[in-house]
Design a protein around this motif. Structure first.
Motif, PDB file in Angstrom:
ATOM      1  N   VAL A 208      65.784  57.600  49.571  1.00  0.00           N
ATOM      2  CA  VAL A 208      65.735  58.924  48.948  1.00  0.00           C
ATOM      3  C   VAL A 208      66.394  58.882  47.575  1.00  0.00           C
ATOM      4  O   VAL A 208      65.859  59.407  46.591  1.00  0.00           O
ATOM      5  CB  VAL A 208      66.433  59.969  49.852  1.00  0.00           C
ATOM      6  CG1 VAL A 208      66.512  61.321  49.151  1.00  0.00           C
ATOM      7  CG2 VAL A 208      65.690  60.102  51.174  1.00  0.00           C
ATOM      8  N   LEU A 209      67.554  58.236  47.483  1.00  0.00           N
ATOM      9  CA  LEU A 209      68.257  58.143  46.205  1.00  0.00           C
ATOM     10  C   LEU A 209      67.451  57.344  45.189  1.00  0.00           C
ATOM     11  O   LEU A 209      67.303  57.761  44.028  1.00  0.00           O
ATOM     12  CB  LEU A 209      69.637  57.509  46.409  1.00  0.00           C
ATOM     13  CG  LEU A 209      70.453  57.257  45.130  1.00  0.00           C
ATOM     14  CD1 LEU A 209      70.691  58.560  44.371  1.00  0.00           C
ATOM     15  CD2 LEU A 209      71.778  56.583  45.467  1.00  0.00           C
ATOM     16  N   GLU A 210      66.909  56.208  45.602  1.00  0.00           N
ATOM     17  CA  GLU A 210      66.169  55.357  44.672  1.00  0.00           C
ATOM     18  C   GLU A 210      64.929  56.069  44.135  1.00  0.00           C
ATOM     19  O   GLU A 210      64.626  56.004  42.934  1.00  0.00           O
ATOM     20  CB  GLU A 210      65.775  54.053  45.370  1.00  0.00           C
ATOM     21  CG  GLU A 210      66.950  53.148  45.687  1.00  0.00           C
ATOM     22  CD  GLU A 210      66.570  51.939  46.525  1.00  0.00           C
ATOM     23  OE1 GLU A 210      67.439  51.072  46.720  1.00  0.00           O
ATOM     24  OE2 GLU A 210      65.405  51.864  46.980  1.00  0.00           O
ATOM     25  N   THR A 211      64.212  56.750  45.013  1.00  0.00           N
ATOM     26  CA  THR A 211      62.989  57.437  44.598  1.00  0.00           C
ATOM     27  C   THR A 211      63.301  58.606  43.672  1.00  0.00           C
ATOM     28  O   THR A 211      62.654  58.790  42.633  1.00  0.00           O
ATOM     29  CB  THR A 211      62.216  57.934  45.833  1.00  0.00           C
ATOM     30  OG1 THR A 211      61.867  56.815  46.650  1.00  0.00           O
ATOM     31  CG2 THR A 211      60.943  58.650  45.409  1.00  0.00           C
ATOM     32  N   ASN A 212      64.300  59.402  44.041  1.00  0.00           N
ATOM     33  CA  ASN A 212      64.637  60.558  43.219  1.00  0.00           C
ATOM     34  C   ASN A 212      65.245  60.143  41.890  1.00  0.00           C
ATOM     35  O   ASN A 212      65.075  60.845  40.877  1.00  0.00           O
ATOM     36  CB  ASN A 212      65.588  61.481  43.982  1.00  0.00           C
ATOM     37  CG  ASN A 212      64.869  62.261  45.073  1.00  0.00           C
ATOM     38  OD1 ASN A 212      63.646  62.421  45.031  1.00  0.00           O
ATOM     39  ND2 ASN A 212      65.601  62.739  46.053  1.00  0.00           N
ATOM     40  N   PHE A 213      65.957  59.040  41.865  1.00  0.00           N
ATOM     41  CA  PHE A 213      66.496  58.523  40.606  1.00  0.00           C
ATOM     42  C   PHE A 213      65.367  58.288  39.604  1.00  0.00           C
ATOM     43  O   PHE A 213      65.468  58.645  38.429  1.00  0.00           O
ATOM     44  CB  PHE A 213      67.255  57.218  40.879  1.00  0.00           C
ATOM     45  CG  PHE A 213      67.822  56.553  39.655  1.00  0.00           C
ATOM     46  CD1 PHE A 213      69.049  56.937  39.150  1.00  0.00           C
ATOM     47  CD2 PHE A 213      67.127  55.533  39.018  1.00  0.00           C
ATOM     48  CE1 PHE A 213      69.580  56.315  38.020  1.00  0.00           C
ATOM     49  CE2 PHE A 213      67.644  54.913  37.896  1.00  0.00           C
ATOM     50  CZ  PHE A 213      68.869  55.299  37.391  1.00  0.00           C
ATOM     51  N   ARG A 214      64.306  57.682  40.078  1.00  0.00           N
ATOM     52  CA  ARG A 214      63.152  57.409  39.216  1.00  0.00           C
ATOM     53  C   ARG A 214      62.531  58.700  38.700  1.00  0.00           C
ATOM     54  O   ARG A 214      62.281  58.849  37.496  1.00  0.00           O
ATOM     55  CB  ARG A 214      62.122  56.585  39.991  1.00  0.00           C
ATOM     56  CG  ARG A 214      60.766  56.416  39.313  1.00  0.00           C
ATOM     57  CD  ARG A 214      59.836  55.536  40.136  1.00  0.00           C
ATOM     58  NE  ARG A 214      58.512  55.443  39.551  1.00  0.00           N
ATOM     59  CZ  ARG A 214      57.445  56.073  40.035  1.00  0.00           C
ATOM     60  NH1 ARG A 214      57.541  56.832  41.106  1.00  0.00           N
ATOM     61  NH2 ARG A 214      56.266  55.927  39.456  1.00  0.00           N
ATOM     62  N   VAL A 258      53.364  61.437  37.044  1.00  0.00           N
ATOM     63  CA  VAL A 258      53.996  60.415  37.876  1.00  0.00           C
ATOM     64  C   VAL A 258      53.100  60.116  39.063  1.00  0.00           C
ATOM     65  O   VAL A 258      52.685  61.027  39.784  1.00  0.00           O
ATOM     66  CB  VAL A 258      55.377  60.872  38.376  1.00  0.00           C
ATOM     67  CG1 VAL A 258      56.007  59.818  39.268  1.00  0.00           C
ATOM     68  CG2 VAL A 258      56.295  61.152  37.183  1.00  0.00           C
ATOM     69  N   GLY A 259      52.807  58.845  39.262  1.00  0.00           N
ATOM     70  CA  GLY A 259      51.988  58.449  40.400  1.00  0.00           C
ATOM     71  C   GLY A 259      52.722  57.479  41.296  1.00  0.00           C
ATOM     72  O   GLY A 259      53.925  57.262  41.149  1.00  0.00           O
ATOM     73  N   GLY A 260      52.002  56.899  42.230  1.00  0.00           N
ATOM     74  CA  GLY A 260      52.598  55.923  43.129  1.00  0.00           C
ATOM     75  C   GLY A 260      52.838  56.477  44.513  1.00  0.00           C
ATOM     76  O   GLY A 260      52.596  57.654  44.788  1.00  0.00           O
ATOM     77  N   HIS A 261      53.342  55.619  45.389  1.00  0.00           N
ATOM     78  CA  HIS A 261      53.554  55.982  46.787  1.00  0.00           C
ATOM     79  C   HIS A 261      54.916  56.618  47.017  1.00  0.00           C
ATOM     80  O   HIS A 261      55.130  57.265  48.034  1.00  0.00           O
ATOM     81  CB  HIS A 261      53.408  54.741  47.675  1.00  0.00           C
ATOM     82  CG  HIS A 261      52.046  54.122  47.601  1.00  0.00           C
ATOM     83  ND1 HIS A 261      51.011  54.505  48.429  1.00  0.00           N
ATOM     84  CD2 HIS A 261      51.545  53.163  46.780  1.00  0.00           C
ATOM     85  CE1 HIS A 261      49.930  53.800  48.131  1.00  0.00           C
ATOM     86  NE2 HIS A 261      50.227  52.980  47.137  1.00  0.00           N
ATOM     87  N   GLY A 262      55.867  56.403  46.097  1.00  0.00           N
ATOM     88  CA  GLY A 262      57.196  56.986  46.265  1.00  0.00           C
ATOM     89  C   GLY A 262      57.229  58.404  45.730  1.00  0.00           C
ATOM     90  O   GLY A 262      57.234  58.620  44.518  1.00  0.00           O
ATOM     91  N   VAL A 263      57.234  59.392  46.617  1.00  0.00           N
ATOM     92  CA  VAL A 263      57.215  60.786  46.186  1.00  0.00           C
ATOM     93  C   VAL A 263      58.637  61.322  46.133  1.00  0.00           C
ATOM     94  O   VAL A 263      59.511  60.884  46.884  1.00  0.00           O
ATOM     95  CB  VAL A 263      56.362  61.656  47.137  1.00  0.00           C
ATOM     96  CG1 VAL A 263      54.931  61.222  47.104  1.00  0.00           C
ATOM     97  CG2 VAL A 263      56.918  61.591  48.556  1.00  0.00           C
ATOM     98  N   PRO A 264      58.925  62.284  45.225  1.00  0.00           N
ATOM     99  CA  PRO A 264      60.259  62.871  45.183  1.00  0.00           C
ATOM    100  C   PRO A 264      60.538  63.646  46.467  1.00  0.00           C
ATOM    101  O   PRO A 264      59.703  64.410  46.929  1.00  0.00           O
ATOM    102  CB  PRO A 264      60.196  63.800  43.967  1.00  0.00           C
ATOM    103  CG  PRO A 264      58.757  64.119  43.795  1.00  0.00           C
ATOM    104  CD  PRO A 264      58.009  62.901  44.254  1.00  0.00           C
TER     105      PRO A 264
END
Length: 420
Positions: A208-214, A258-264
């Protein structure tokens, strides 16, 4: 032949894990509750664009990987990894349906002493409060006593040739210390470094932290892009200067969305916490709002540029370059290109596209014409928009050929195109 590992979920998480395991000499089977991935793999094709190539799949199969449609195979392994997808639902929560199905399928065949790993991106508490009860009820076994249970978040950067699986540290949080060590022993065969978290929730929250950081940092530079354009400041030069600071700064760059599989993910919507409801991460919500506005801002810039050159969006020929979410990959997951194309179509523009990795592209179930000759298409288009910078694009040459070029990635030489 009995396998050592079962990968449940043959998508962007499961296939790289299976590839790494096969490369390490681990006998691996792949299973999915959805029959389509099995059918694609059996035909020698990759079921997920941008994850592994068809040649990668063939090498895995020759190395011993076996896709299977038989759930009985799940009861013949020492380790089982749940890699089911968790897309964002309409209520802004992660859809755990595939994880639930995977856990139920495994529970019916679970044997004592098996190590169960959860790699799916899930809210903190899911491994303990959803997966554990399903496994225990379906098997009659007890986690932490009869079998090991741990969470290890997926941590891959598709297409990155430096940070491959073996050189990316693996975070592991087990239900008990013994669960953690069992998981560490498995992942130690695949990667150079294993990082032990205090427990499953800490491992889950790491993702969660890594994805939201981005997402938060991308939102910041996206806002800066709009501000700098209004002020006549070259943001790309600002970033170039700022990234020379040796401490306290990490460069991020703006784009059309923003795209990709990691969603906020906002912890205010976690289903397994009694502390967070009513106290969402406001910065995460705001970042999502900012990033979601970027396709609209790109449309605004397109309309302004056309107007400045005496043209209207209605009837204009617009060429979109790069429709994937990441450069040099075929994966289109959450790419902003489709929304941008749809909005331009609503405004009456004639849309075409070019992407070396996407041979067929549809928007709203309608086929979009693909340019065969890139330079000819750019010369004939009223506006060319670079949405993704694939390395095969000669942007300097393209800037010369295009009537009007909008670069949303800051990839063209300074002064060669209009930048976001």
């Amino acid at each position: 032949m009995p396998a050592d590992l079962a990968v449940i979920g043959l998508g962007h998480l499961g296939l790289p894990l299976a590839q790494a395991a096969v490369g390490a000499g681990i006998q691996t089977v792949g299973y999915d509750t959805d029959p389509r991935p099995f059918a694609e793999l059996s035909a020698g094709r990759t079921p997920v664009e941008g994850s592994l190539s068809a040649s990668d799949i063939r090498r895995m199969v020759s190395g011993g990987f076996r896709p299977t449609a038989d759930p009985a195979e799940l009861g013949r392994v020492r380790t089982a990894a749940i890699c089911a997808p968790t897309p964002l639902g309409p209520d802004r929560t992660l859809d755990l349906g595939a994880v639930t199905e995977a856990a139920r399928a495994l529970a019916l065949r679970l044997r004592p002493h098996t190590t169960v790993l959860v790699e799916s991106a899930v809210p903190p508490g899911t491994t303990e409060n959803l997966v554990r009860p399903l496994l225990e009820e379906g098997s009659g076994l007890r986690a932490g006593r009869d079998f090991h249970l741990a969470h290890s978040p997926g941590r891959l950067d598709p297409g990155n040739r430096t940070h491959v699986y073996a050189h990316t540290p693996k975070v592991i949080g087990g239900l008990t210390p013994a669960c953690t060590e069992s998981a560490a022993a498995f992942y130690g065969r695949l990667t150079d470094k294993v990082v032990r978290a205090r427990g499953p929730r800490e491992a889950e929250m790491t993702k969660v932290l890594e994805t939201n950081f981005r997402h938060v940092n991308i939102a910041l530079v996206n806002e800066m892009a709009v501000l700098c354009h209004d002020l006549g400041v070259d943001l790309w030069d600002v970033i170039r200067c700022a990234e020379t600071k040796p401490f306290g700064f990490q460069p991020f760059r703006p784009g059309p969305g923003v795209g990709g599989h990691g969603v906020p993910v906002d912890p205010g919507y976690f289903p397994y916490s009694s502390r967070t409801p009513g106290h969402p991460l406001r910065m995460v919500s705001l970042a999502k709002e900012i990033n979601d506005r970027m396709p609209g801002y790109v449309i605004q810039r397109c309309a302004t540029l056309l107007n400045e050159h005496g043209k209207s969006v209605r009837g204009a020929r617009v060429l979109l370059l790069g429709v994937t979410y990441k450069p040099d990959l075929a994966d289109q997951e959450a790419s902003p290109a489709r929304e941008i194309a749809g909005r331009l179509m609503d405004m009456g523009a004639q849309i075409g596209y070019h992407d070396p990795h996407v041979l067929d592209w549809r928007v709203r179930d309608l086929p979009v014409p693909r340019a065969d000759s890139l330079y000819e298409a750019a010369a004939g288009a009223d506006l060319t928009v670079l949405l993704q910078h694939h390395r095969t694009y000669d942007l300097q040459g393209l800037a010369v050929k295009a009537q009007l070029l909008l670069d949303t990635r800051g990839a063209t030489p300074a002064g060669a195109a209009h930048r976001l």
